[in-house]
Enzyme design. Structure first.
Site, PDB file in Angstrom:
ATOM      1  CB  CYS A 275      -0.640  -0.071   1.394  1.00 44.41           C
ATOM      2  SG  CYS A 275      -1.811  -1.320   1.291  1.00 44.41           S
TER       3      CYS A 275
HETATM    4  C1  UGA Z   1      -0.820  -0.223   5.811  1.00 49.25           C
HETATM    5  C2  UGA Z   1      -2.014   1.221   6.892  1.00 49.25           C
HETATM    6  O1  UGA Z   1      -0.903   1.237   8.423  1.00 49.25           O
HETATM    7  C3  UGA Z   1      -3.477   0.084   6.824  1.00 49.25           C
HETATM    8  O2  UGA Z   1      -4.411   1.445   7.678  1.00 49.25           O
HETATM    9  C4  UGA Z   1      -4.035   0.494   5.812  1.00 49.25           C
HETATM   10  O3  UGA Z   1      -5.307  -0.061   5.600  1.00 49.25           O
HETATM   11  C5  UGA Z   1      -3.204  -0.485   4.699  1.00 49.25           C
HETATM   12  O4  UGA Z   1      -1.708   0.198   4.870  1.00 49.25           O
HETATM   13  C6  UGA Z   1      -3.442  -0.113   2.972  1.00 49.25           C
HETATM   14  O5  UGA Z   1      -3.868   0.775   2.344  1.00 49.25           O
HETATM   15  O6  UGA Z   1      -3.702  -1.364   2.601  1.00 49.25           O
HETATM   16  P1  UGA Z   1       0.275  -2.380   6.372  1.00 49.25           P
HETATM   17  O7  UGA Z   1       0.943  -1.592   4.304  1.00 49.25           O
HETATM   18  O8  UGA Z   1      -1.084  -3.841   6.126  1.00 49.25           O
HETATM   19  O9  UGA Z   1      -1.271  -1.406   6.745  1.00 49.25           O
HETATM   20  O10 UGA Z   1       1.446  -1.982   7.609  1.00 49.25           O
HETATM   21  P2  UGA Z   1       1.947  -1.273   7.878  1.00 49.25           P
HETATM   22  O11 UGA Z   1       1.144  -1.646   9.459  1.00 49.25           O
HETATM   23  O12 UGA Z   1       0.786  -0.108   7.822  1.00 49.25           O
HETATM   24  O13 UGA Z   1       3.078  -1.246   7.688  1.00 49.25           O
HETATM   25  C7  UGA Z   1       3.836  -0.793   7.051  1.00 49.25           C
HETATM   26  C8  UGA Z   1       5.539  -1.050   6.473  1.00 49.25           C
HETATM   27  O14 UGA Z   1       6.010   0.346   7.208  1.00 49.25           O
HETATM   28  C9  UGA Z   1       5.486  -2.247   7.113  1.00 49.25           C
HETATM   29  O15 UGA Z   1       7.123  -2.658   6.185  1.00 49.25           O
HETATM   30  C10 UGA Z   1       5.914  -2.139   8.758  1.00 49.25           C
HETATM   31  O16 UGA Z   1       7.575  -2.045   9.084  1.00 49.25           O
HETATM   32  C11 UGA Z   1       6.479   0.076   8.631  1.00 49.25           C
HETATM   33  N1  UGA Z   1       6.628   0.253   9.568  1.00 49.25           N
HETATM   34  C12 UGA Z   1       5.477   0.522  10.345  1.00 49.25           C
HETATM   35  C13 UGA Z   1       7.969   1.024  10.159  1.00 49.25           C
HETATM   36  O17 UGA Z   1       9.048   0.966   9.284  1.00 49.25           O
HETATM   37  N2  UGA Z   1       7.300   1.653  10.876  1.00 49.25           N
HETATM   38  C14 UGA Z   1       6.769   1.921  12.206  1.00 49.25           C
HETATM   39  O18 UGA Z   1       6.494   2.952  12.888  1.00 49.25           O
HETATM   40  C15 UGA Z   1       5.785   1.804  11.241  1.00 49.25           C
END
Ligand code: UGA
Length: 473
Positions: A275
């Site tokens: 995403c």
């Molecule tokens: C993201 C959004 O969080 C959801 O709200 C949204 O619905 C979704 O995209 C979508 O559009 O379908 P997702 O991609 O499943 O969800 O996962 P996240 O938890 O957001 O993580 C995304 C990336 O950011 C991961 O690689 C994670 O490791 C990284 N991340 C996240 C960090 O490096 N640091 C953080 O503090 C948080």
């Protein structure tokens, strides 16, 4: 969860598209008492789901599936017309993959809308079609609604079209779907608004109502802002390393201000997933089409790409020049709790290691197969299970003879790190990109740790002078 018998209980809901998001969404409606029919063009997917087996690795999804199937409130059909005939409204949960030049590929959604339009022709009474797929602002009103009306021949008295973006994150999809923080409805016609309010009433979350275009923009703005927070924390982590402090302490204290908030400030290898990157590119492109330059979005992407260069630099500092070295990469999914490797930063990381002349041995407890498949697709005839890139089925085999291990995805199993793992390595050095290995464990395992975002002198048990965050037992 306690099942609330609210107004959702009287709603008859169709869900078209049973990917990760569609399935979790369908099951959440059913768990809240709705009567739900799911449909997907892929027979293999519907067959698995009908037999209670989740096609996706997602915590709690399979048990929720078997519960809802046996409750009788959820079933799957292989015929779209049957689903449309028996429900009051259909949620379209089809993918919008990346298309050319930063745009999204709308073909799956438009073709899904067309199929739905055909099925709607034969219905009586009012129906609502709800676009849950992530589509650029304006798509529902300017593309999908006209297409649905054209194909179905239905006017506003018989068909309402709304947008209702989702905010589920992989790894916590079931919880997010059952107990959302907010419901965003983009709806113009009163009848559809009434139906959607009824569908969501028993979820107990605040309902925010906008136009369809406004709701679509909320989805992109949300992901862009979350990605911006991650990139911001990643830039601060580089400063923390040089200043001799710890990025998590800094971000925790920064995020304690409720205006900032503590979530999504964990520095790491950069964001991955299906995403953030795709949505940011689409938002930047959509803004450009509107004559707006979205610099924050552009920079967020640049910082994310740079974070891989930074990780490689840390690897060189930790292990010396990487040419001819063996490097184990632990964790390949874009985050723990999922087997999804889409846009995982492990891809550019491994590519960078190979470019430096290193041999990579990669491991993941659940995503190894998907990573291998995607790697081979992206590198036809390239390295793969030869000398330079080994897909290792266990941690000890990944670590065998390694000069360096890079912890990319913080799966809990890596945190136990026994001494025997270190003994497999030629040099017991680990680059912890997530700061997930506890000091007590690494001391016992006699590991030298270099941690992203951690400068010298800031580690709990100190450490001799060396590269950022280096720590010896
Ligand atoms: C993201 C959004 O969080 C959801 O709200 C949204 O619905 C979704 O995209 C979508 O559009 O379908 P997702 O991609 O499943 O969800 O996962 P996240 O938890 O957001 O993580 C995304 C990336 O950011 C991961 O690689 C994670 O490791 C990284 N991340 C996240 C960090 O490096 N640091 C953080 O503090 C948080």
């Amino acid at each position: 969860m306690t099942r609330r018998r609210g107004p959702t209980g009287s709603a008859r809901i169709g869900v078209s598209g049973l990917g990760y998001m569609g399935l979790a969404t369908a099951l959440s409606f059913s768990a809240h008492g709705g009567s739900v029919i799911g449909y997907d063009v892929n027979r293999e997917v519907t067959d698995r789901i009908a037999h209670g087996r989740s096609p996706y690795h997602e915590a709690g999804l399979e048990s929720l599936l078997s519960r809802e199937l046996s409750s009788g409130r959820f079933r799957v059909v292989g015929d779209l017309a049957e689903m449309v005939a028996e429900t009051e409204g259909v949620f379209l949960c089809l993918p919008t993959p990346a298309g050319a030049r930063g745009r999204i590929d709308l073909r799956p959604v438009t073709s899904g809308a067309r199929q739905l339009g055909k099925a709607l022709r034969r219905t009586e009474g009012h129906r609502t079609v709800v676009i849950k797929s992530t589509v650029v602002p304006g798509t529902t009103e300017r593309v999908l609604e006209p297409e649905l009306r054209r194909v179905s021949g239905l006017g506003t008295d018989r068909l309402g079209v709304a947008a209702n973006p989702e905010f589920l994150a992989e790894g916590s999809m079931v919880r997010d779907a059952l107990r959302p923080e907010r419901i965003v409805l983009g709806v113009n016609d009163p009848r559809s608004r009434g139906w959607l309010r009824r569908v969501y009433r028993s979820f107990g979350a605040p309902v925010l109502e906008l136009s369809p275009t406004g709701a679509e923009l909320v989805k992109y703005a949300s992901n862009a802002f979350l990605a911006l927070k991650v990139s911001f924390a990643n830039e601060i982590s580089r400063m923390a390393e040089r200043l001799g402090t710890h990025v998590d302490d800094v971000m925790a204290a920064t995020g304690a201000d409720p205006r900032i908030g503590s979530k999504f400030l964990r520095a790491g290898p950069g964001f991955g997933g299906s995403c953030f990157e795709k949505d940011l590119r689409a938002l930047v492109t959509c803004a450009r089409d509107l004559g707006v330059r979205l610099r924050t979005g552009e920079t967020t992407l640049t910082v994310n790409a740079e974070q891989t260069h930074h990780a490689l630099e840390l690897a060189r500092q930790a292990a010396g020049p990487l040419h001819d070295r063996t490097v184990a990469v632990l964790g390949l999914s874009f985050k723990p709790g999922t087997d999804d490797v889409r846009e995982s930063r492990a891809f550019p990381l491994v590519t960078g290691l190979l470019k430096d002349g290193a041999r990579a041995r990669v491991h993941d407890p659940v995503a190894l197969g998907r990573f291998r498949e995607a790697w081979k697709l992206g590198h036809p005839g390239g390295p793969g299970n030869g000398e330079s890139l080994v897909f290792a089925s266990s941690v000890p085999s990944a670590l065998e003879g390694a000069d360096l291990a890079i912890l990319h995805t913080d799966w809990p199993e890596y945190r136990a790190w026994p001494r025997s793992w270190t003994d497999r390595m030629r040099q017991g050095v680990v680059l912890d990109l997530r700061r997930s290995l506890p000091a007590s464990v690494t001391t016992r395992a006699r590991l030298k740790v270099v941690a992203l975002g951690v400068g010298n002198g800031s580690m709990p048990n100190g450490g001799p002078a060396g590269p950022p965050g280096s720590r010896r037992p």
